[in-house]
Enzyme design. Sequence first.
Site, PDB file in Angstrom:
ATOM      1  N   LYS A 105       0.840  -1.205   0.000  1.00  0.00           N
ATOM      2  CA  LYS A 105       0.000   0.000   0.000  1.00  0.00           C
ATOM      3  C   LYS A 105       0.870   1.248   0.000  1.00  0.00           C
ATOM      4  CE  LYS A 105      -4.208  -1.855   2.140  1.00  0.00           C
ATOM      5  NZ  LYS A 105      -3.878  -3.275   2.002  1.00  0.00           N
ATOM      6  N   THR A 134     -18.035   9.850  14.056  1.00  0.00           N
ATOM      7  CA  THR A 134     -17.207   9.287  15.129  1.00  0.00           C
ATOM      8  C   THR A 134     -16.111  10.245  15.563  1.00  0.00           C
ATOM      9  OG1 THR A 134     -15.876   8.122  13.461  1.00  0.00           O
ATOM     10  CG2 THR A 134     -17.598   6.850  14.588  1.00  0.00           C
ATOM     11  N   ILE A 139     -19.111   9.873  20.552  1.00  0.00           N
ATOM     12  CA  ILE A 139     -19.830   9.067  19.566  1.00  0.00           C
ATOM     13  C   ILE A 139     -18.908   7.965  19.048  1.00  0.00           C
ATOM     14  CG2 ILE A 139     -20.944   9.037  17.295  1.00  0.00           C
ATOM     15  CD1 ILE A 139     -21.986  11.803  17.793  1.00  0.00           C
ATOM     16  N   ARG A 182      -5.107  20.878  16.784  1.00  0.00           N
ATOM     17  CA  ARG A 182      -3.966  20.408  17.559  1.00  0.00           C
ATOM     18  C   ARG A 182      -3.600  21.451  18.616  1.00  0.00           C
ATOM     19  NH1 ARG A 182      -2.965  15.276  17.307  1.00  0.00           N
ATOM     20  NH2 ARG A 182      -0.744  15.593  17.646  1.00  0.00           N
ATOM     21  N   SER A 213       1.692  12.417  24.365  1.00  0.00           N
ATOM     22  CA  SER A 213       2.696  12.961  23.444  1.00  0.00           C
ATOM     23  C   SER A 213       3.381  14.199  24.014  1.00  0.00           C
ATOM     24  CB  SER A 213       2.047  13.294  22.100  1.00  0.00           C
ATOM     25  OG  SER A 213       0.961  14.182  22.272  1.00  0.00           O
ATOM     26  N   ASP A 223      -4.942  16.156  22.707  1.00  0.00           N
ATOM     27  CA  ASP A 223      -5.695  16.471  23.915  1.00  0.00           C
ATOM     28  C   ASP A 223      -4.726  16.513  25.083  1.00  0.00           C
ATOM     29  OD1 ASP A 223      -5.162  13.722  24.321  1.00  0.00           O
ATOM     30  OD2 ASP A 223      -7.058  13.191  23.384  1.00  0.00           O
ATOM     31  N   ASP A 225      -3.825  14.807  28.700  1.00  0.00           N
ATOM     32  CA  ASP A 225      -4.041  13.655  29.569  1.00  0.00           C
ATOM     33  C   ASP A 225      -3.233  13.825  30.849  1.00  0.00           C
ATOM     34  OD1 ASP A 225      -5.624  12.395  27.609  1.00  0.00           O
ATOM     35  OD2 ASP A 225      -3.832  11.656  26.598  1.00  0.00           O
ATOM     36  N   ASP A 289      -8.530  15.137  30.184  1.00  0.00           N
ATOM     37  CA  ASP A 289      -8.812  13.957  31.012  1.00  0.00           C
ATOM     38  C   ASP A 289      -7.901  13.993  32.226  1.00  0.00           C
ATOM     39  OD1 ASP A 289     -10.624  13.064  29.172  1.00  0.00           O
ATOM     40  OD2 ASP A 289      -9.435  11.383  28.447  1.00  0.00           O
TER      41      ASP A 289
END
Length: 368
Positions: A105, A134, A139, A182, A213, A223, A225, A289
């Site tokens: 690929k 999604t 969702i 980002r 990260s 996000d 964390d 979070d």
Amino acid sequence: MLHNVKRNLPVTSDKLNRVLLYRFRVMVLCMMGKRKASDNIKNPNQDLCEFLMELANYERNVSKNIYKYNAYRKAANSLSSLPHRIENGDAAKKLPGIGDKIGKKIDEFLSTGKLQKLETINKDETNVAINLLTRVSGIGPAKAKELVDAGIKTLDELKKSLDKLNNHQKIGLKYFEDFEKRIPRKEIEKIEKIMKDAIMELSNEYIVTICGSYRRNKEESGDIDVLLTHSTYTSKEKESKTKVSILKNVVECLKKKGLIVDTLSLGSTKFMGVCRVPNDNSKPFRRLDIILAPYDQYYCAVLYFTGSDLFNKNMRAHALEKKYTLNEYTLKRLTPEGVPGEAEKITSEEDIFRILELPYKEPKDRNA
């Protein structure tokens, strides 16, 4: 969300003709071609990682093939860690997580600039709609399929059907555009200082670490964390009232400071919500979070939530070779019968490396 993938893609509108939905991917690829040169310097294989993650999301959201989803994610992770442009599929196959099929690929994409499998996938209106929905926080694939079956295929249509969403999903839709952006490292550094200063006002017995990260020294994150613990909360007191009050007190404190602006969910060990740099309306709203870990299990959790996924997999495999079992909670020696014994005493990440007879690896070196 610790392991969610987010990208800056255009929001589909009701004004678009239905028959043009399949061209969504074409629009995305055009956007990719307009990336700043600096983006390519950060990741010279960005376009390859993008198509692999599109395949991964299709397998998770539509085909529901978690094995293939993980395979594509691992391949993208391997490529993203390279400091140079991959030349061909054979070179890619020397990397962890890339075999013959993915190598072919990569060759196809490098030679043609596209992938026939993705072209076919994105001609299907249902596939495009499910993948779009999604991306709304809260969702999942099953809910997205339910919404699409009900005739909801765009974000504008979703906004007109709020009665079909729970609180988390409504908030995810409300902040959709901001959550797609980002987060620059400097912005997280500012949030980290505000957060730590506020929490230390409550008690200097807290330990706070922003993982993911950001801890691996990446310039951007999807996000934020956060891992939290307190010296009074251990694994032996998991069901105590102490656990409930620790996280709740921190969340209330950060709300008063203006950092936390919305709540997706709040349990005894995990908060999911929305934050923004206080008194700066120019900054976007960000996903946050906060996970509460027992004090005696904290550094196994820090190791795990720092990542990367591939690094964690390699650490667990090495632990088994050394007759140990390692997870986000503990490091335990295996008995001759292969049963985990008592947890090792871990007071730092360095302890884990030392017990497993590995040289310590700084978080910035754990991206591969």
